[in-house]
Design a protein around this motif. Structure first.
Motif, PDB file in Angstrom:
ATOM      1  N   GLY A  55       0.817  -1.218   0.000  1.00 44.88           N
ATOM      2  CA  GLY A  55       0.000   0.000   0.000  1.00 44.88           C
ATOM      3  C   GLY A  55       0.852   1.271   0.000  1.00 44.88           C
ATOM      4  N   PRO A  90      -4.649  -2.253   4.347  1.00 52.92           N
ATOM      5  CA  PRO A  90      -4.482  -3.644   3.919  1.00 52.92           C
ATOM      6  C   PRO A  90      -5.720  -4.456   4.310  1.00 52.92           C
ATOM      7  N   SER A  91      -5.814  -5.656   3.775  1.00 54.50           N
ATOM      8  CA  SER A  91      -6.938  -6.530   4.105  1.00 54.50           C
ATOM      9  C   SER A  91      -6.859  -6.963   5.571  1.00 54.50           C
ATOM     10  N   GLU A 139     -10.958  -2.851   2.355  1.00 53.82           N
ATOM     11  CA  GLU A 139     -11.639  -4.020   1.802  1.00 53.82           C
ATOM     12  C   GLU A 139     -13.105  -4.022   2.218  1.00 53.82           C
ATOM     13  N   THR A 154     -13.110  -1.678  -1.577  1.00 58.60           N
ATOM     14  CA  THR A 154     -12.542  -2.431  -2.699  1.00 58.60           C
ATOM     15  C   THR A 154     -12.766  -3.923  -2.432  1.00 58.60           C
ATOM     16  N   ALA A 181     -12.278  -7.931  -1.902  1.00 53.55           N
ATOM     17  CA  ALA A 181     -11.249  -8.714  -1.209  1.00 53.55           C
ATOM     18  C   ALA A 181     -10.399  -9.453  -2.235  1.00 53.55           C
ATOM     19  N   THR A 199      -3.318 -10.197  -0.590  1.00 52.26           N
ATOM     20  CA  THR A 199      -2.544  -9.014  -0.186  1.00 52.26           C
ATOM     21  C   THR A 199      -1.649  -8.471  -1.304  1.00 52.26           C
ATOM     22  N   GLN A 248      -3.452  -6.457  -3.984  1.00 54.39           N
ATOM     23  CA  GLN A 248      -4.279  -5.310  -3.597  1.00 54.39           C
ATOM     24  C   GLN A 248      -4.010  -4.026  -4.369  1.00 54.39           C
ATOM     25  N   SER A 295      -6.648  -1.086  -5.267  1.00 51.38           N
ATOM     26  CA  SER A 295      -6.671   0.137  -4.448  1.00 51.38           C
ATOM     27  C   SER A 295      -6.156   1.366  -5.198  1.00 51.38           C
TER      28      SER A 295
END
Ligand code: F6R
Length: 368
Positions: free
Chosen positions: A231, A277-278, A308, A324, A326, A329, A332, A336
């Motif tokens: 991220g 992050p998730s 998420e 967003t 799922a 990781t 992502q 995103s």
């Protein structure tokens, strides 16, 4: 030709699912990742003991994202460097070094010179490029074309997502050559990539929400972007989009750095975009970021959180929440980044700027 859109960039943002599918198509067959051109032997790939990704701008950010995946999958050290810095120092290169040159245009002067320097030092060069037959792929030992289609908007969107996917394919190609991943694991990672066009299509359903948000924060003095792990480069990319399109002061930070300086910038009403992050992925990252958001919210920031769907834990800290789908990781960034592209474009439009032709910028930087 804008396909009914207010600006061309929005059309290219909406073409991203298709661009990603095109990047993946034809690059995996018979259980193996396939490059478009390979003047390197399998042994050359097996012998690689260090990877440099060299690029400029958004392409550089795609390399920063890929570092997490390539190191994880191959156990090779990966350095990501701005081409304009790489070429003027004395990087340690030899025949077992793989230099991955990432360039949408394939003509960027600094990246091209970095390729030439690497080859003079006997390093192997693999180009990730969106333009068939451009100079950088012509001078490289191997090529993976992103096939995202021509990108007209000066600010990179679909080429950026395609670069991330292509860099991941490079990582998988190295993992399969080195045997750090079993063939079925490589196939599983590829299948996860193949699910991404649908995930990106889903995130496009936030376009209207994000455009309206952009209109509401268009008069801000500055916008900060925070992220961790993959991220973090997404935060850098979001800030770059906003600078180049909306001519606003925008900065991306690694959230862990907040206390080391940037938190002093937080003041009442300052929009801060947080790339979460998730919660199901790396729990520790999620917990750390939650505490970062609460800190900036307590200091008056206007928090805009990209998280998420179904992540209820962020709600109390989010003045605005953009959801967003799922995804794993490492993947992502492919979802995103999309709201950040839309946000930058819409802020620029609200401020009366030409989204497709930002001032002072050229699509391809062939002079230094
Ligand atoms: C940002 C942008 C630029 C390019 C950079 C590299 O939106 O478009 O930062 O990413 O100039 O260009 P390429 O990929 O053609 O080498």
């Amino acid at each position: 030709e804008k396909g009914g859109h207010d600006y061309f960039m929005l059309k290219e943002i909406e073409e991203q699912p298709e661009a990603l599918a095109n990047t993946l198509r034809g690059h995996f067959d018979g259980g193996r990742v396939i490059l478009d051109e390979q003047r390197l032997s399998d042994q050359d790939l097996r012998d690689v003991d260090k990877v440099f990704v060299v690029a400029c701008g958004s392409a550089y950010h795609s390399g920063l994202v890929a570092k997490y995946a390539i190191e994880h999958w191959t156990r090779l050290p990966v350095e990501v460097e701005l081409a304009s810095e790489f070429r003027y120092r004395d990087p340690v290169l030899d025949r077992d070094t793989l230099v991955v040159a990432v360039s949408q245009s394939g003509e960027t002067a600094d990246t091209l010179e970095a390729v030439r320097h690497a080859r003079e030092q006997k390093a192997r060069v693999l180009a990730v490029c969106n333009t068939n037959g451009a100079q950088i792929p012509r001078e490289s030992d191997a090529v993976l074309y992103t096939h995202a289609g021509p990108e007209i908007g000066v600010a990179s969107t679909k080429a950026f997502l395609a670069q991330i996917a292509a860099n991941y394919l490079v990582g998988l190609a190295l993992a399969q050559a080195r045997g750090t991943k079993y063939p079925d694991e490589v196939a599983r990672e590829f299948a996860e990539l193949e699910a991404m066009p649908a995930a990106v299509r889903k995130v496009l359903s936030t376009v209207d929400q994000v455009r309206s948000l952009g209109q509401r924060i268009a008069e801000s003095k500055a916008v900060l972007f925070l992220g961790r792990h993959v991220g973090f480069p997404v935060a850098l990319e979001g800030a770059l989009k906003l600078k180049e399109l909306a001519y606003m002061h925008a900065e991306g930070f690694a959230a862990g750095e907040l206390k080391h300086g940037p938190i002093a910038l937080i003041e009442d009403g300052l929009p801060v975009i947080v790339v979460m992050p998730s919660p199901k992925g790396r729990a520790v990252l999620h917990a750390k970021l939650l505490s970062n958001i609460s800190e900036i919210q307590a200091r008056g920031a206007r928090t805009i959180v990209i998280a998420e769907e179904g992540d209820e834990t962020v709600r109390p800290f989010a003045d605005e929440l953009v959801e967003t789908p799922a995804v794993p990781t490492l993947l992502q960034p492919l979802v995103s980044t999309v709201p950040l592209q839309v946000l930058a474009a819409e802020i620029a439009r609200s401020r009366g700027y030409d989204v497709d032709k930002p001032r002072n910028l050229a699509k391809s930087v062939t002079v230094e």
